[in-house]
Design an enzyme around this catalytic site. Structure first.
Site, mmCIF file in Angstrom:
data_model
loop_
_atom_site.group_PDB
_atom_site.id
_atom_site.type_symbol
_atom_site.label_atom_id
_atom_site.label_comp_id
_atom_site.label_asym_id
_atom_site.label_seq_id
_atom_site.Cartn_x
_atom_site.Cartn_y
_atom_site.Cartn_z
ATOM 1 N N SER A 36 74.167 140.574 49.933
ATOM 2 C CA SER A 36 75.435 139.879 50.393
ATOM 3 C C SER A 36 76.526 140.499 51.186
ATOM 4 C CB SER A 36 76.233 139.597 48.859
ATOM 5 O OG SER A 36 75.334 139.066 47.914
ATOM 6 N N THR A 37 77.568 139.680 51.852
ATOM 7 C CA THR A 37 78.304 140.258 52.766
ATOM 8 C C THR A 37 79.473 139.546 52.868
ATOM 9 O OG1 THR A 37 75.966 140.722 54.042
ATOM 10 C CG2 THR A 37 78.274 140.767 55.305
ATOM 11 N N VAL A 38 80.443 140.202 53.688
ATOM 12 C CA VAL A 38 81.517 139.246 54.024
ATOM 13 C C VAL A 38 81.604 139.443 55.654
ATOM 14 C CG1 VAL A 38 83.125 139.609 52.306
ATOM 15 C CG2 VAL A 38 83.710 141.168 53.947
ATOM 16 N N ILE A 74 81.869 142.738 60.439
ATOM 17 C CA ILE A 74 80.997 142.406 59.203
ATOM 18 C C ILE A 74 81.138 143.705 58.416
ATOM 19 C CG2 ILE A 74 78.874 142.993 60.085
ATOM 20 C CD1 ILE A 74 77.914 140.264 58.575
ATOM 21 N N MET A 117 77.055 135.217 57.233
ATOM 22 C CA MET A 117 76.495 136.257 56.330
ATOM 23 C C MET A 117 75.430 135.707 55.200
ATOM 24 S SD MET A 117 80.070 135.763 53.877
ATOM 25 C CE MET A 117 81.300 135.006 55.174
#
Length: 528
Positions: A349-351, A366, A431
């Site tokens: 998961s990421t923003v 990111i 993302m």
């Protein structure tokens, strides 16, 4: 082109500055920073620090950061690699002697040194006007005074409840009253607030040296980790030049390896062989070509990409048309290529944050803690949730991505930037773990081949060919699903949406900015 615009969101337009993030409060924070004189880099760091509190499943100071920054939208593009390294004691033989052939994702061995805080300070040194003392205040306030859990975050909390129950210190820090947070709950994290205060006061050294670093090391060694205080103190961010390719008259830029942006560039090079406009955007042919390009590019990544400080990565050769032709020329419209099934070890998961300020400084940014809620290890006293990015390593001597002392794992997070004639036209990202190269390709081809605006391009239904199965969102029509099956694709529908994208289009002629943000997340684009 509203005929396949599903979610009904409008594009957002502004003249001065714009941001797109995965949470409204982060977008608002970035706008406030820029209104008060901050740059795009200042806005990105402040928004990201806040997201590390209010979107803890995706990001935080216990994770890593990559960014592309272009001053004035026409200067030299700088790539920042803020990925962490394995401990210096992480010899492959150590794991093999203990019969470990993969890195357990919730073990201390999955925790690489978090690179985000040093990357933030490095980016601000080069492109910021404000310091961490100012920019971390919204995050400090949210941690100490509390924040309200949003619907998408609550969905992830519920999905990861069992993981959090079994984690290290996670019940204490992330499961208030022993339950998963639900939308509308107020969460406070005073220990994390104090940690952020220390970083605001003393910068990156507060994180990588002294009591905070010592607490992270004590926590990790207490559960079998090999980390030392020297591993933290020695961490640095790499400042480098981007890699790129040309697609439909536009230059597309990515951070170089150990970032995986080269995967997306190879996909574009393969798709350049085809005239996608011959097929509708929502068609069996288009989805088939995207899947075949992805399978080729991901196979390349697994075979060739690792930390270039430790292995030879021939980026120039991989980005040649000849390399794309080697397999791209064999793509058939009546069936699938015979390729090995690639099973990457990570799906995190990421923003992602896209920012353009009034001076047209551009920041594609990111930040990630890898899997949802990272390693599920929270440092004993500091409230820092640690990433499990080390789970991306192989334990296979001779493999380019085999774990080694001080080595950076093959990453999944990729900020992208599109330019034309040297001018930035779109900082963007999608993302979502292994989906990111496919997601970026999908969004960009939606725009450059099919004429979508940024919001339409982000909204359109998605698919990911991953581990031998074509995962398709519910919005993909059944006729396409059936058509793909006839070509030999194994398909499945996905409950969770694939990724989440943000993009800002810069119109230099009109002097305007157009933003889009993914309805698959809780965020928005904002401008002024």
């Amino acid at each position: 082109m509203r005929n396949f615009h599903l979610a009904g969101r409008s594009t957002v337009h502004a003249q001065n500055a714009m941001v797109a993030t995965s949470h409204p409060l982060a977008a608002l924070t970035a706008i406030e920073v820029m209104r008060s004189g901050g740059t795009a880099a200042d806005a990105a760091v402040s928004a990201c620090a806040l997201l590390g509190v209010i979107e803890p499943q995706s990001t935080g100071i216990g994770g890593d950061c990559f960014a592309l920054v272009q001053p004035k939208g026409n200067g030299k593009i700088v790539a920042y690699n803020g990925s962490g390294r394995a401990p210096k004691a992480a010899e492959p033989s150590w794991y093999l002697e203990r019969n470990m052939h993969g890195i357990p994702l919730t073990s201390a061995h999955a925790v690489t040194i978090p690179g985000a805080v040093d990357a933030w300070e490095t980016i601000l040194r080069d492109h910021g006007k404000l310091g961490l003392d100012t920019l971390l205040q919204p995050a400090i306030k949210a941690a100490e005074e509390g924040y309200v859990v949003s619907p998408r975050n609550a969905f992830d909390w519920k999905n990861q409840f069992e993981k959090l129950k079994k984690g290290t210190n996670t019940e204490r820090y992330l499961l208030p009253d022993g339950k998963a947070a639900v939308a509308g709950d107020v969460i406070r994290q005073p220990e994390l607030g104090q940690t952020l205060r220390a970083i605001a006061k003393n910068g990156r050294d507060a994180f990588y040296k002294g009591p905070i670093a010592e607490d992270m090391v004590d926590t990790l060694r207490g559960i079998g980790g090999l980390h030392t205080v020297e591993d933290f103190a020695d961490h640095t961010t790499e400042t480098t030049v981007p890699i790129g390719t040309i697609y439909k008259g536009h230059d597309v830029w990515q951070c170089p390896p150990n970032g995986p942006g080269i995967t997306m560039l190879v996909m574009l090079n393969v798709l350049s062989r085809f005239d996608l406009k011959k097929f509708p955007a929502m068609s069996v042919e288009r989805f088939h070509l995207e899947a075949e390009a992805a399978r080729i590019a991901y196979m390349m990544r697994e075979q060739h990409i690792g930390d270039p400080a430790h292995v030879n990565v021939d980026v120039a050769r991989i980005l040649t048309p000849e390399f794309a032709d080697e397999y791209g020329s064999k793509i058939r419209m009546d069936g699938m290529l015979d390729l090995p099934v690639v099973m990457p070890p990570m799906n995190p998961s990421t923003v992602y944050i896209s920012v353009v300020d009034k001076d047209r400084n551009v920041c594609s940014f990111i930040n990630s803690i890898a899997h949802s809620f990272g390693s599920a290890i929270v440092s004993n006293k500091t409230g820092i949730l640690l990433q499990n990015r080390g789970g991306g390593f192989r334990i296979e001597p001779g493999h380019p991505n085999c774990i080694a002392p001080g080595k950076r794992p093959l990453h999944t997070i990729i900020p992208s930037l599109v330019t034309k004639n040297g001018h930035a036209v779109m900082p963007f990202g999608v993302m979502g773990g292994q989906y990111q190269p496919v997601g970026q390709t999908h969004v960009l081809t939606n725009m450059l081949d099919y004429g979508c605006d940024v919001q339409e391009a982000i909204d359109m239904p998605r698919g990911l060919h991953y581990e031998g199965v074509y995962q398709l969102e519910d919005g993909v029509p059944s006729t396409i699903v059936e058509g793909l099956k006839k070509l030999g694709h194994r398909t499945t529908s996905v409950v969770s949406p694939l990724g989440g994208g943000q993009a800002i289009w810069i119109d230099w002629e009109k002097g305007t900015l157009t933003g889009g943000s993914d309805p698959r997340k809780d965020g928005c684009a904002l401008g002024y």
